[in-house]
Design a protein around this motif. Structure first.
Motif, PDB file in Angstrom:
ATOM      1  N   GLN A  88      -0.564  -0.610  -6.170  1.00  0.00           N
ATOM      2  CA  GLN A  88      -1.837  -1.285  -5.969  1.00  0.00           C
ATOM      3  C   GLN A  88      -2.492  -0.804  -4.678  1.00  0.00           C
ATOM      4  O   GLN A  88      -3.722  -0.666  -4.603  1.00  0.00           O
ATOM      5  N   SER A  89      -1.692  -0.523  -3.663  1.00  0.00           N
ATOM      6  CA  SER A  89      -2.229   0.026  -2.417  1.00  0.00           C
ATOM      7  C   SER A  89      -2.888   1.374  -2.666  1.00  0.00           C
ATOM      8  O   SER A  89      -3.947   1.671  -2.103  1.00  0.00           O
ATOM      9  N   VAL A  90      -2.264   2.197  -3.503  1.00  0.00           N
ATOM     10  CA  VAL A  90      -2.839   3.511  -3.809  1.00  0.00           C
ATOM     11  C   VAL A  90      -4.178   3.337  -4.523  1.00  0.00           C
ATOM     12  O   VAL A  90      -5.165   4.010  -4.195  1.00  0.00           O
ATOM     13  N   LEU A  91      -4.220   2.438  -5.496  1.00  0.00           N
ATOM     14  CA  LEU A  91      -5.467   2.218  -6.231  1.00  0.00           C
ATOM     15  C   LEU A  91      -6.589   1.761  -5.301  1.00  0.00           C
ATOM     16  O   LEU A  91      -7.752   2.188  -5.440  1.00  0.00           O
ATOM     17  N   MET A  92      -6.256   0.884  -4.353  1.00  0.00           N
ATOM     18  CA  MET A  92      -7.272   0.304  -3.479  1.00  0.00           C
ATOM     19  C   MET A  92      -7.544   1.144  -2.240  1.00  0.00           C
ATOM     20  O   MET A  92      -8.376   0.772  -1.412  1.00  0.00           O
ATOM     21  N   GLY A  93      -6.833   2.258  -2.109  1.00  0.00           N
ATOM     22  CA  GLY A  93      -7.017   3.075  -0.916  1.00  0.00           C
ATOM     23  C   GLY A  93      -6.548   2.386   0.343  1.00  0.00           C
ATOM     24  O   GLY A  93      -7.046   2.651   1.436  1.00  0.00           O
ATOM     25  N   GLY A  94      -5.581   1.499   0.218  1.00  0.00           N
ATOM     26  CA  GLY A  94      -5.048   0.767   1.350  1.00  0.00           C
ATOM     27  C   GLY A  94      -4.648  -0.637   0.958  1.00  0.00           C
ATOM     28  O   GLY A  94      -4.826  -1.063  -0.175  1.00  0.00           O
ATOM     29  N   GLU A  95      -4.108  -1.362   1.908  1.00  0.00           N
ATOM     30  CA  GLU A  95      -3.672  -2.724   1.645  1.00  0.00           C
ATOM     31  C   GLU A  95      -4.863  -3.682   1.641  1.00  0.00           C
ATOM     32  O   GLU A  95      -5.947  -3.356   2.127  1.00  0.00           O
ATOM     33  N   ALA A  96      -4.645  -4.875   1.071  1.00  0.00           N
ATOM     34  CA  ALA A  96      -5.704  -5.877   1.039  1.00  0.00           C
ATOM     35  C   ALA A  96      -5.094  -7.268   0.935  1.00  0.00           C
ATOM     36  O   ALA A  96      -4.068  -7.449   0.287  1.00  0.00           O
ATOM     37  N   ASP A  97      -5.733  -8.238   1.581  1.00  0.00           N
ATOM     38  CA  ASP A  97      -5.307  -9.629   1.426  1.00  0.00           C
ATOM     39  C   ASP A  97      -6.260 -10.400   0.527  1.00  0.00           C
ATOM     40  O   ASP A  97      -6.104 -11.599   0.318  1.00  0.00           O
TER      41      ASP A  97
END
Length: 555
Positions: free
Chosen positions: A309-318
């Motif tokens: 999911q981090s790869v899809l979003m181009g980074g982490e997210a809360d």
């Protein structure tokens, strides 16, 4: 036994001459009783009454209950009129367990009414949050009563009633028996033990049967035998422990040791068939899968997400707000949440994920499911990347290290674990994800056997009525192309990923099921221990199946 109908009841056998009557309460989504085959196996002196839900089936012209409480009120009134003065033994499975509990409360408060026993099946205790509603519906949605598309309609109503149900945690006096399927992930034996806090009466024991959540659809004779013994105990209660016994052990074990033992051959089953994945396996499968996974609250605030999911979003997210584009809309998240509010589940929705700064866009297909209600609501998201290539490639080609499939799995493997990665403190969230996940998940062991399979996976290959015929057996049973599977298994030591691969599974009846596979493996100390297989129904079933041999499999 002959049957007849009286008001909302279907009567099986001669209730007029009986002292004891077994009363079956309906599971979610049903129209007619699924317990009639069990009733036919009980002795002639033990008739049964099957409660039917007003507003559906033969009672379609009557007002449908708006809550668990109103349904219990209706059945309590009908039972008092049709079978007054009898000793009633309630049996309720899943949602039916709440009905049985509420009926027990009502009848115990009335003069000239007697409850002989309360048998609870496949359900957590009253007051537990409805975290598994959609997953527990799988069996009922595939029941014979789903004619003319009605099953989903009734299921929606029943899920709403379950979600809105509240209890005052009142304690009943009836003896309590607990029944469950050995591989039921929705109500484990440990969870069901909490029912003991809801009765002051004797605890009759936990009876485990081969199968999953809908175990009662097979092995009817073993279930009928247990019900007969439960009723027999109520006729001779002095042989059991008293309610004041501090041990609170199974009352029936003192008189008939075989009754408390697991029935229907369960004790001979492999351990893997009797459990869901371990906590360590769940952490690994979710954190390191080759597809994006996120669990959020109903507003999109992230509870956990994985590497992919981090790869899809181009980074982490809360929070997923602003990270999903849908039909070119800037806030695709809100549109998806509104759709989930109406449909509870979406599949194969084309979206674009983007980074926090608006860059690093990734096209993906999203499956999601909404569970629970109010503050307990969660959304479980599974996203697979849109790829033009796949792995493994045909063996007459040289692997292109720049292909999108190769680049994808490399990026996932190299991505650090996010701050909101799954941890042991999130065990309940992970187990809920596994149970309700909008994608098929199975783990294959080194011997090629299916170690674990979630409800969606069992349903995908149509083994819902007999999951033990699939789980614990060799994965070869569900592959249409045996040569393809042999190649996959031959790559075991290489830890070779299977990414965006089109294949055909076989259903229980032998029909081909086009699927899209994303699978990697867990390795410890250089040795592979199990796979992490995520399987999607192929949205393009007409496309040719992928091959590995230059000549195609099977050879």
């Amino acid at each position: 036994m002959g049957t007849r109908t009286e008001r909302s009841l279907v009567i099986q056998g001669d209730v007029d001459k009986a002292d004891d009557i077994v009363v079956f309460l309906p599971p979610a989504g049903t129209v007619s009783s699924p317990y009639l085959p069990i009733g036919t196996l009980l002795q002639d002196t033990l008739p049964t009454v099957h409660c039917e839900t007003p507003g559906r089936g033969r009672l379609a012209n009557e007002e449908a209950p708006g809550s668990v409480h109103s349904a219990a009120d209706r059945w309590a009134a009908d039972l008092a009129e049709i079978v007054p003065g009898r000793r009633l033994h309630f049996f309720g499975h899943s949602l039916g367990a709440l009905y049985a509990y509420e009926l027990t409360l009502r009848l115990e408060s009335r003069p000239h009414s007697e409850v002989g026993s309360l048998s609870v099946s496949g359900a957590r205790e009253p007051g537990s949050s409805p975290r598994s509603l959609l997953a527990t519906a799988f069996a009922a949605l595939r029941a014979p009563d789903r004619q003319e598309g009605a099953g989903e309609h009734w299921m929606d109503r029943d899920l709403r009633m379950r979600g809105e149900y509240r209890t005052a945690h009142q304690v009943v006096r009836a003896p309590l028996a607990l029944l469950c399927g050995a591989s039921d992930p929705f109500a484990t034996p440990g969870e069901m033990e909490r029912w003991k806090d809801f009765t002051s009466g004797p605890y009759l024991g936990m009876f485990t049967f081969r199968g999953g959540h809908d175990y009662y659809l097979s092995g009817e004779q073993a279930i009928a035998d247990v019900i007969s013994r439960i009723v027999g105990h109520s006729r001779h209660p002095n042989s059991a422990r008293t309610p004041s016994d501090p041990a609170r052990g199974p009352a029936l074990s003192g008189t008939d040791p075989s009754l408390h033992r697991r029935t229907n051959g369960v004790s001979d089953m492999p351990n893997d068939q009797q459990s869901t994945p371990s906590l360590e396996q769940l952490i690994d499968v979710i954190a390191n899968s080759s597809v994006g996974i996120a669990v959020t609250d109903r507003a999109g605030a992230v509870v956990l997400h994985n590497r992919a999911q981090s790869v899809l979003m181009g980074g982490e997210a809360d929070h997923l707000g602003g990270r999903i584009l849908l039909d070119s809309a800037q806030d695709g998240l809100q549109a998806l949440i509104e759709r989930l509010g109406k449909e509870q589940r979406v599949e194969n929705v084309q979206v674009t994920y983007r980074g926090s700064g608006g860059g690093n866009e990734h096209a993906a297909r999203v499956n999601a499911v909404l569970t629970g209600s109010g503050d307990d609501a969660r959304i479980h998201w599974v996203s697979r990347p849109e790829l033009s290539e796949r792995l493994p490639i045909p063996n007459d080609r040289t692997e292109d290290v720049t292909s999108d499939a190769t680049s994808w799995i490399r990026a996932v493997n190299e991505r650090p674990l996010p701050a909101l990665a799954p941890t042991k403190e999130l065990e309940d969230v992970m187990r809920e994800f596994y149970e309700v996940a909008p994608v098929a998940i199975h783990l294959i062991g080194v011997n090629g056997q299916v170690m674990h399979a979630n409800p969606a996976d069992v349903a995908l290959v149509e083994y819902t009525s007999s999951p033990s015929d699939y789980v614990g057996r060799h994965i070869r049973n569900i592959y249409d192309d045996k040569g393809l599977l042999d190649d996959f298994l031959g790559r075991w030591d290489e830890d070779s990923p299977i990414i965006n691969f089109r294949a055909n599974f076989l259903t229980r009846e032998g029909a081909p099921k086009p699927v899209l596979i994303f699978s990697t493996a867990q390795a410890e100390g250089g040795s592979v221990t199990n796979t992490r297989c995520f399987v999607f129904s192929d949205p393009e079933p007409q496309r040719a199946r992928d091959t590995i041999s230059a000549f195609g499999w099977p050879a």
